[in-house]
Design an enzyme around this catalytic site. Structure first.
Site, PDB file in Angstrom:
ATOM      1  N   HIS A 313      37.021  16.718  88.427  1.00 36.55           N
ATOM      2  CA  HIS A 313      38.402  16.623  88.862  1.00 36.55           C
ATOM      3  C   HIS A 313      38.515  15.410  89.784  1.00 36.55           C
ATOM      4  O   HIS A 313      37.511  14.936  90.327  1.00 36.55           O
ATOM      5  CB  HIS A 313      38.816  17.887  89.623  1.00 36.55           C
ATOM      6  CG  HIS A 313      38.910  19.121  88.768  1.00 36.55           C
ATOM      7  ND1 HIS A 313      39.696  19.190  87.650  1.00 36.55           N
ATOM      8  CD2 HIS A 313      38.302  20.338  88.883  1.00 36.55           C
ATOM      9  CE1 HIS A 313      39.583  20.402  87.107  1.00 36.55           C
ATOM     10  NE2 HIS A 313      38.738  21.116  87.835  1.00 36.55           N
ATOM     11  N   CYS A 356      41.636  13.071  86.132  1.00 34.41           N
ATOM     12  CA  CYS A 356      43.050  12.730  86.191  1.00 34.41           C
ATOM     13  C   CYS A 356      43.291  11.697  87.278  1.00 34.41           C
ATOM     14  O   CYS A 356      42.493  11.518  88.190  1.00 34.41           O
ATOM     15  CB  CYS A 356      43.894  13.963  86.485  1.00 34.41           C
ATOM     16  SG  CYS A 356      43.867  15.188  85.176  1.00 34.41           S
TER      17      CYS A 356
END
Length: 483
Positions: A313, A356
């Site tokens: 992440h 992301c």
């Protein structure tokens, strides 16, 4: 201990509402649910653990106390009163500033306007301050640093004079976007005229017939004068470190289902290309930094290059460790600069980051009839920035452009890593250079679509580099691995 004692005294002098304000301002940095931080001591401990606060670097505390207008505490407890500013995002500062201007009656009016957006029980029992309202709106993706339209719609009937602050923020944000876009344009100029190269190159079959892909790709143009190729003559290309974070210890960061598929694909393809692959799983932020430093220190002069792949992440300017701590992408790359790592001076340093760069979802624009695909969003991150150091011979491949999510399939892995591995396997034997391969990855991934609640969404990877030559991996003598 003296510094810790002074921090304790500062925390004891802060009111509860001020502590909540500091936690809100730091929420992007903390990488955890703000509700999990219960006290000033807890906040300072978390910031210290993530290397954001220390006696040598008190700048964040200086800025935080300045924002809430409690700088007198710095003098009272013998702490520095100056330091670097702008560590807190302008977006957080804006929301805090708005909350300070809104009265208790304004808050009641805002709650009334939100009756059809938020559960009444939550509004009455859980959301008790304006900052908590803003956090709930963020949680439900009704507002973000790139979309304040809904916020304007509830501020306008309550306190229209505050719209000027939002307008000023939007104007400044627009200028920043222009600068970022200009940077991307300059980076892509380095690619040369991709469209001309596409017209002169051969066509490749789309390995996934369900996804429409551009029919031409950028392959090496041997007619280009003056563009050299990095030497690739060593028995081994060099070492590739794969950091694969799957199981996170903080509830806000979900398990990254499908990442083991990405790891297996990278391992197969990179070993086939001649890399010595090292895999490290579920690393804390400190372990990630330590691994990177160790790789740089042990780099050998006889390596052709070095590579690092991070699957995790992400958040603004960095990636998460499984402990919720963060490592800046810039700090992942800096140890390999020519000054810090002379053994690799003049050789390519390659980084692939699967994470992301934001919470927004890219809407699809149809240019030809295509078949929608399916994917799962990897959405624990915000905008990344300042990723490319100003040193030569770096290549950074990001899964998506700033502000947007990337997609991960729980069974088949991420769109970006799977496309990268497949195209390396297909195109290296044909003599294609790495930038051309990444152009093909862009084409593949950009034509995939996922169905999200609000409609079809897509993804656009972003490579950027300071290379001075072309990277062309020697074609292995063995057939490429089956992925």
């Amino acid at each position: 201990m003296d510094f810790q004692a002074r921090l304790l005294k500062v925390g004891n002098d802060l009111r509860k509402d001020e502590v909540r304000a500091l936690v809100f301002l730091c929420s992007d940095i903390l990488g955890c649910n703000p509700a999990a931080v219960q006290s000033a001591g807890d906040l300072f401990s978390r910031l210290s653990d993530q290397d954001h606060l220390s006696e040598e670097q008190p700048h964040l505390l200086v800025e935080l106390l300045g924002i809430i207008q409690r700088t007198k505490l710095l003098r009272d407890h013998n702490l520095p009163r100056t330091g670097a500013q702008d560590l807190i995002s302008p977006y957080r500062k804006l929301l805090y500033s708005l909350s300070e201007e809104l009265t208790a009656d304004d808050l009641k009016d805002i709650k009334f306007l939100l009756n059809n957006k938020l559960p009444r029980g939550k509004l009455e029992e859980v959301v008790s301050t304006t900052l908590e309202v803003f956090m709930e709106l963020e949680h439900r993706a009704l507002i973000s640093d790139t979309d304040l339209g809904f916020l304007e719609s509830i501020i306008q009937p309550v306190c229209p004079v505050l719209l000027e602050k939002i307008n000023q923020f939007n104007a400044q944000n627009s200028e920043v976007k222009k600068l970022n876009f200009s940077f991307i344009i300059e980076i892509f100029k380095l690619f040369g005229d991709v469209r001309d190269r596409q017209r002169r190159c051969s066509k490749y079959e789309n390995p996934n017939p369900e996804v429409l892909v551009l029919s031409a790709v950028g392959c090496p143009d041997v007619s280009v004068q003056g563009v050299e190729t990095y030497l690739m003559t060593a028995a081994k290309r060099g070492r590739c470190l794969i950091i694969n974070n799957c199981n996170f210890r903080v509830s806000r960061l979900k398990k990254r289902e499908g990442t083991m598929v990405d790891e297996a694909s990278l391992d197969k393809v990179l070993k086939w290309l001649g890399f010595e692959v090292e895999i490290q799983r579920d690393c804390t932020s400190k372990k990630m930094s330590s691994l990177i430093q160790e790789l740089a220190k042990t780099s050998q002069r006889d390596w052709d290059c070095v590579m690092c792949c991070v699957l995790s992440h992400g958040l603004e300017g960095g990636v998460y460790g499984v402990d919720g701590g963060t490592v800046e992408i810039r700090k992942l790359m800096e140890p390999f600069s020519g000054t810090n790592c002379p053994s690799l001076a003049g050789k390519p340093k390659i980084f692939f980051i699967q994470a992301c760069q934001g919470s927004r979802q890219q809407d699809i624009v149809y240019t030809d009839a295509g078949t929608p695909g399916h994917g799962y969003v990897d959405n624990n991150a915000v905008q990344a920035k300042e990723c490319i150091p100003s040193h030569a011979d770096f290549l950074l491949g990001m899964a998506t452009v700033p502000s947007f999510v990337s997609f991960r399939d729980g069974t088949h892995g991420t769109w970006y890593i799977q496309s990268l591995c497949q195209n390396l396997a297909d195109m290296v034997p044909r003599g294609c250079d790495l930038i051309s391969i990444l152009t093909k990855v862009n084409a593949d991934v950009s034509k995939k679509v996922a169905w999200i609640d609000s409609g079809h969404k897509t993804q656009m990877p972003q490579p950027a580099f300071t290379l001075t030559k072309k990277i062309v991996f020697p074609a292995p003598n063995t057939p490429h691995p089956v992925l």
